[in-house]
Structure formats: structure tokens, C-alpha cells
Design a protein around this motif. Structure first.
Motif, PDB file in Angstrom:
ATOM      1  N   HIS A 136      27.440  -8.653 -24.477  1.00 34.30           N
ATOM      2  CA  HIS A 136      27.371  -9.031 -25.897  1.00 34.30           C
ATOM      3  C   HIS A 136      28.754  -9.318 -26.472  1.00 34.30           C
ATOM      4  CE1 HIS A 136      23.163  -8.266 -25.874  1.00 34.30           C
ATOM      5  NE2 HIS A 136      23.332  -7.017 -25.498  1.00 34.30           N
ATOM      6  N   GLY A 137      29.761  -9.367 -25.583  1.00 38.13           N
ATOM      7  CA  GLY A 137      31.107  -9.703 -26.052  1.00 38.13           C
ATOM      8  C   GLY A 137      31.724  -8.548 -26.784  1.00 38.13           C
ATOM      9  N   SER A 138      32.783  -8.823 -27.505  1.00 39.37           N
ATOM     10  CA  SER A 138      33.413  -7.762 -28.280  1.00 39.37           C
ATOM     11  C   SER A 138      33.944  -8.373 -29.555  1.00 39.37           C
ATOM     12  CB  SER A 138      34.513  -7.101 -27.469  1.00 39.37           C
ATOM     13  OG  SER A 138      35.389  -8.093 -26.985  1.00 39.37           O
ATOM     14  N   GLU A 139      34.592  -7.521 -30.358  1.00 37.56           N
ATOM     15  CA  GLU A 139      35.039  -8.001 -31.657  1.00 37.56           C
ATOM     16  C   GLU A 139      36.150  -9.049 -31.505  1.00 37.56           C
ATOM     17  OE1 GLU A 139      35.463  -3.858 -33.770  1.00 37.56           O
ATOM     18  OE2 GLU A 139      35.567  -3.841 -31.593  1.00 37.56           O
ATOM     19  N   ALA A 140      35.969 -10.193 -32.139  1.00 35.12           N
ATOM     20  CA  ALA A 140      36.904 -11.317 -31.989  1.00 35.12           C
ATOM     21  C   ALA A 140      38.314 -10.977 -32.465  1.00 35.12           C
ATOM     22  CB  ALA A 140      36.371 -12.526 -32.738  1.00 35.12           C
ATOM     23  N   LEU A 141      38.392 -10.342 -33.632  1.00 34.69           N
ATOM     24  CA  LEU A 141      39.712 -10.034 -34.201  1.00 34.69           C
ATOM     25  C   LEU A 141      40.464  -9.044 -33.313  1.00 34.69           C
ATOM     26  CD1 LEU A 141      41.696 -10.501 -36.485  1.00 34.69           C
ATOM     27  CD2 LEU A 141      40.522  -8.754 -37.824  1.00 34.69           C
ATOM     28  N   ARG A 142      39.743  -8.038 -32.801  1.00 36.03           N
ATOM     29  CA  ARG A 142      40.372  -7.066 -31.923  1.00 36.03           C
ATOM     30  C   ARG A 142      40.916  -7.752 -30.663  1.00 36.03           C
ATOM     31  NH1 ARG A 142      40.597  -1.468 -31.026  1.00 36.03           N
ATOM     32  NH2 ARG A 142      39.209  -0.991 -32.766  1.00 36.03           N
ATOM     33  N   ASN A 143      40.161  -8.712 -30.134  1.00 34.77           N
ATOM     34  CA  ASN A 143      40.623  -9.434 -28.944  1.00 34.77           C
ATOM     35  C   ASN A 143      41.926 -10.173 -29.208  1.00 34.77           C
ATOM     36  OD1 ASN A 143      38.594  -8.594 -27.329  1.00 34.77           O
ATOM     37  ND2 ASN A 143      37.304 -10.392 -27.647  1.00 34.77           N
ATOM     38  N   ASP A 144      42.023 -10.814 -30.372  1.00 37.69           N
ATOM     39  CA  ASP A 144      43.256 -11.523 -30.717  1.00 37.69           C
ATOM     40  C   ASP A 144      44.418 -10.547 -30.845  1.00 37.69           C
ATOM     41  OD1 ASP A 144      41.883 -13.859 -30.720  1.00 37.69           O
ATOM     42  OD2 ASP A 144      41.669 -14.012 -32.893  1.00 37.69           O
ATOM     43  N   ILE A 145      44.141  -9.396 -31.459  1.00 36.45           N
ATOM     44  CA  ILE A 145      45.190  -8.387 -31.617  1.00 36.45           C
ATOM     45  C   ILE A 145      45.625  -7.860 -30.248  1.00 36.45           C
ATOM     46  CG2 ILE A 145      45.643  -6.046 -32.483  1.00 36.45           C
ATOM     47  CD1 ILE A 145      43.882  -6.741 -34.898  1.00 36.45           C
ATOM     48  N   ARG A 146      44.653  -7.679 -29.354  1.00 36.64           N
ATOM     49  CA  ARG A 146      44.967  -7.201 -28.004  1.00 36.64           C
ATOM     50  C   ARG A 146      45.945  -8.159 -27.322  1.00 36.64           C
ATOM     51  NH1 ARG A 146      40.038  -6.846 -25.784  1.00 36.64           N
ATOM     52  NH2 ARG A 146      39.909  -4.618 -26.132  1.00 36.64           N
TER      53      ARG A 146
END
Ligand SMILES: [Zn+2]
Length: 275
Positions: A202-212
């Protein structure tokens, strides 16, 4: 790494000699590393106890596989395990939530339900504390995420140890908060942990991925960035702890769990899902 985790535990006074720790074990590298480290640490405290608590969110082809790995690890380490499911607790699975295409991503619901499920499981086994496997990367991502969400008080109220001053929620500890994700991967490989490598469908949170990605780039270019951010957050907590108001708690009208509102977040979400 074992020594660093021991120092983190001591520094933040995470454990008492007679604690019964519910360790949230998903079957991923972080939680299996945490479990094996805590089992070693616990050997020094004969009056303490560890129970693994696992949550079956109902994600076919993903969580079932991870739960099997978690079960095996608990077996090998001689740790009792309790598995609770969203189906039993909430009458719905994450797969079903995803199919409904609600206003928020399934991760938003899943995160709230998981927290509640872990709490419930920890209460069921009679634990005095909950240990989660959040690592340095998770922690500093959350700090930046809260900044970008405009929620500074949430930074102050989170951290390596969460103690409810009202005593209504079990204390939560994060013994891996000073260990980077990279180190955990290395540790898991070197110690031969059999963990789930797949990511959630189901993927993950988009904003968190960018921050990662941002933090990884920064840390590569400017080593120590993550640790500095962690220390900044710790300092902010010390400085602003008294400024973060503690809200009064009611009992959720539906489930009876403590909440500052009429309904707890999970019950509110269940209502929205049913609507
Ligand atoms: Zn509720």
C-alpha cells in the motif's frame, strides 16, 4: 551497537529492573533487531520480562509473511508472542480500507489503528511498558515532518521515551533511537536475522519518503546531519517541555479508551469509514 543501545536505555532511564516490556514485533529488520537486543539486555535483570506483541493489519502477501518470520524469531529467542488483528479489533483489514479509496491514504488509518492495537495487546499481556523499534532515521524524519506540518508541540511531546503524565497510557520507549537504519541493516545481516525485506504494497507516506531521501543526501554530503537534528530535537524538548500543555482526558464514548475528545482517533476513523 549493543553497547550504544545499552547506553541509550540507561541515559533515558528506559527500563526498570522489574519491567514487563511488550516489544512491538512486525517481522521487519528493525523490530527483530530490537527484540534480539532486548532479550540480551534483559538477561541482566532476572525480575524483568519480555513479551512480543504483533499486529496483523490484514495485508495479504505481506504481513502474513512477516508474521511468520516474527513467530520464528520469538520461538528461537524463547519469547512469548501475542498476535492481535485489525479484523478482530476493528472489524476491517487494511486491504479493505485501501479498496474503499477514502480521503486519506490507507497508511493514515493503518498508523492510528496500529498504535491502538499495540496498546491493546500490551494491556492484554499485562505489560508495564511498550518498546517500539523506531530508529534514528525514523525519529529525525518525524521531527522534520512535524515541522513541515506546522506542529512544533508534537516534536516536544514525542521523543525516545513517552510518558503520559496522567498515567493513562503505558509508557513507550524507543531503544534504537540512536541507531541509524544503515547500522541496523548491517547488524541484521551480520547476525543472520531472517527478516522481511519487502515493502508494504500500500506504499507509504509521500512526504516522509521525500524527507527520507533529503536526509540521506544531507547525511552523505554532511556526515552527522541526522545526529545533529536528533540532538536539536532533544534540546527543544528540554527547553519547551513545560510549554506543551497536557490536555484533559475523557473516555471515548465508543471504546472507553482515554482521549482528549469525545471519540478517540481510531473510533473517529471507523465512523468515517462506515459512513
Ligand atoms: Zn474509541
Amino acid at each position: 551497537m549493543e553497547e550504544r543501545v545499552r547506553r541509550t536505555v540507561m541515559k533515558h532511564h528506559m527500563l526498570e529492573h522489574n519491567d514487563h516490556v511488550a516489544v512491538a514485533v512486525s517481522g521487519g529488520k528493525d523490530s527483530l533487531t530490537l527484540l534480539s537486543l532486548l532479550v540480551k539486555l534483559e538477561e541482566r535483570f532476572p525480575k524483568s520480562k519480555i513479551t512480543a506483541v504483533s499486529v496483523d493489519e490484514g495485508i495479504e502477501g505481506y504481513r502474513d509473511e512477516a508474521l511468520e518470520l516474527a513467530r520464528k524469531a520469538c520461538n528461537d529467542l524463547g519469547v512469548e508472542q501475542l498476535v492481535v488483528s485489525y479484523q478482530d479489533l476493528f472489524g476491517i483489514t487494511t486491504d479493505e480500507i485501501a479498496q474503499k479509496h477514502l480521503g486519506q491514504t490507507p497508511c493514515a488509518y493503518c498508523g492510528v489503528f496500529r498504535r491502538k492495537a499495540i496498546n491493546k495487546a500490551a494491556m492484554m499481556v499485562g505489560a508495564t511498558k511498550i518498546a517500539t523499534a523506531h530508529n534514528l532515521d525514523d525519529e529525525v524524519q518525524t521531527v522534520l515532518l512535524n515541522m513541515l506540518h506546522g506542529d512544533p508541540l508534537r516534536i516536544v511531546r514525542s521523543g525516545p521515551v513517552l510518558r503520559d503524565p496522567r498515567g493513562r497510557f503505558l509508557p513507550r520507549i524507543k531503544p534504537l533511537c540512536d541507531v541509524s537504519e544503515k547500522e541496523i541493516v548491517l547488524y541484521a545481516y551480520l547476525t543472520g536475522l531472517d527478516f522481511q525485506g519487502a515493502t508494504c504494497p500500500h506504499g507509504s507516506e509521500a512526504l516522509r519518503n521525500d524527507i527520507r531521501s533529503f536526509l540521506n543526501q544531507m547525511d552523505q554530503k554532511h556526515p552527522g546531519t541526522k545526529f545533529t537534528l536528533q540532538r536539536t530535537a532533544e534540546r527543544l524538548r528540554e527547553l519547551l517541555f513545560d510549554a506543551a500543555p497536557v490536555s484533559e482526558l475523557n473516555e471515548c464514548e465508543k471504546c472507553g479508551d482515554p482521549t482528549p475528545h469525545r471519540l478517540c482517533e481510531a473510533c473517529l476513523m471507523l465512523e468515517a469509514i462506515a459512513a
